[in-house]
Scaffold this active site. Structure first.
Site, mmCIF file in Angstrom:
data_model
loop_
_atom_site.group_PDB
_atom_site.id
_atom_site.type_symbol
_atom_site.label_atom_id
_atom_site.label_comp_id
_atom_site.label_asym_id
_atom_site.label_seq_id
_atom_site.Cartn_x
_atom_site.Cartn_y
_atom_site.Cartn_z
ATOM 1 N N LYS A 11 27.359 30.633 -4.130
ATOM 2 C CA LYS A 11 28.281 30.350 -5.312
ATOM 3 C C LYS A 11 29.309 31.172 -5.345
ATOM 4 O O LYS A 11 29.844 31.689 -4.544
ATOM 5 C CB LYS A 11 27.356 30.328 -6.552
ATOM 6 C CG LYS A 11 26.151 29.020 -6.393
ATOM 7 C CD LYS A 11 25.510 28.956 -7.644
ATOM 8 C CE LYS A 11 24.469 27.722 -7.351
ATOM 9 N NZ LYS A 11 23.416 27.161 -8.353
ATOM 10 N N GLU A 93 27.385 21.391 -9.990
ATOM 11 C CA GLU A 93 28.261 22.328 -10.762
ATOM 12 C C GLU A 93 29.693 21.779 -10.472
ATOM 13 O O GLU A 93 30.633 21.828 -11.399
ATOM 14 C CB GLU A 93 28.217 23.868 -10.106
ATOM 15 C CG GLU A 93 27.023 24.305 -10.976
ATOM 16 C CD GLU A 93 26.304 25.373 -9.779
ATOM 17 O OE1 GLU A 93 26.999 25.965 -9.060
ATOM 18 O OE2 GLU A 93 25.156 25.837 -9.983
ATOM 19 N N GLY A 165 18.888 27.101 -11.332
ATOM 20 C CA GLY A 165 19.252 28.383 -12.179
ATOM 21 C C GLY A 165 18.460 28.289 -13.400
ATOM 22 O O GLY A 165 18.554 29.311 -14.185
ATOM 23 N N SER A 200 15.859 26.466 -8.099
ATOM 24 C CA SER A 200 14.866 27.470 -8.635
ATOM 25 C C SER A 200 13.899 27.794 -7.654
ATOM 26 O O SER A 200 12.668 28.031 -7.652
ATOM 27 C CB SER A 200 14.196 27.251 -9.886
ATOM 28 O OG SER A 200 15.074 27.303 -11.038
HETATM 29 P P1 13P Z 1 19.149 28.175 -7.863
HETATM 30 O O1 13P Z 1 18.266 28.725 -6.673
HETATM 31 O O2 13P Z 1 19.602 29.562 -8.285
HETATM 32 O O3 13P Z 1 18.370 27.674 -8.794
HETATM 33 O O4 13P Z 1 20.363 27.422 -7.543
HETATM 34 C C1 13P Z 1 20.317 26.101 -6.950
HETATM 35 C C2 13P Z 1 21.464 25.561 -6.232
HETATM 36 O O5 13P Z 1 22.086 25.158 -6.916
HETATM 37 C C3 13P Z 1 21.831 25.719 -4.878
HETATM 38 O O6 13P Z 1 22.879 25.037 -4.897
#
Ligand code: 13P
Length: 241
Positions: A11, A93, A165, A200
């Site tokens: 990200k 997102e 997340g 997660s």
């Molecule tokens: P997390 O592993 O931090 O939950 O994020 C998942 C994600 O959006 C991967 O593209």
């Protein structure tokens, strides 16, 4: 047997020092075999990440347009030029904050394939849709509309929005059932298809997913920022931890 695919999505959560530290740590570890390991760094660090041993490169997004007057956008051909083999499209997102619709996501995936990249098409339901018992039909609709008119050779990432997340991963059963539904929905269109789970994922829960029926790999956010944690996740996917 399908080779597991483990993708790190960094990200916008890492700076250059962090990328350098990851690289030094990763490259000091035994190389991974029997698993396709992929890292999606922020675009300015693609060249830094190209020195990671045994790792393929991935963009985090791509323009739905061909090259031209689109300030700030990145064309699929450009990602290909700098060594990417994959690109993430339609991450929740971006669907949420950049207004990416299924139609736009489908165009991005198409552009990616035309440039020789494998699109990683993200889908997943928000919590109110799951609470209403409509997760399966919502995701099926996303999948069919976001993967319209593609060629064989793509990846679907099932990432329930509520699991991203939050520390609250889906259960392996929930992931497995959705992955099998996704495969059924696309069975008559694509033979070369991997469906990976994201939301997660951590070193201590990843094996439950990679051993679940229909789960061909993982898309990892927060737990991929440390080389140790991401290496352990990749090792667990091949049962080597
Ligand atoms: P997390 O592993 O931090 O939950 O994020 C998942 C994600 O959006 C991967 O593209």
């Amino acid at each position: 047997m399908i080779t597991p695919l483990i993708i790190a999505n960094w990200k916008m959560a890492i700076d250059k020092n962090g990328v350098e530290a990851f690289k030094a740590d990763w490259n000091s570890r035994p190389p991974m075999t029997g698993v396709d390991v992929v890292v999606a760094p922020p675009a300015p660090y693609l060249s830094v990440v190209s020195g990671l041993t045994g790792v393929s490169l991935c963009g985090q997004t791509v323009s739905e347009n061909d090259m031209g007057a689109h300030t700030g956008e990145i064309a699929a051909a450009m990602l290909s030029d700098v060594g990417c083999q994959y690109v993430i499209v339609g991450h929740s997102e971006r669907r949420q904050h950049q207004g990416e619709t299924n139609a736009i996501v489908a165009q991005k995936a198409k552009r990616a394939q035309l440039a020789g990249l494998t699109p990683v098409v993200c889908v997943g339901e928000p919590s109110h849709i799951r609470a209403a018992g409509k997760a399966a039909s919502y995701v099926r609709d996303q999948v069919l509309s976001s993967c319209d008119d593609l060629s064989d050779g793509l990846v679907i990432a099932y990432e329930p929005v509520w699991a991203i997340g939050s520390g609250e991963a889906a259960s392996a059963d929930v992931a497995s059932s959705m992955h099998l539904d996704i495969k059924t929905a696309l069975a008559d269109r694509y033979a070369d298809l991997r469906v990976i789970y994201g939301g997660s994922v951590k070193p201590d829960n990843c094996a439950a997913f990679t051993t679940a029926e229909g789960v061909d790999g993982l898309l990892v956010g927060g737990a991929s920022l440390s080389a140790e944690s991401f290496w352990n996740i990749c090792a667990a996917a091949i049962g080597a931890e």
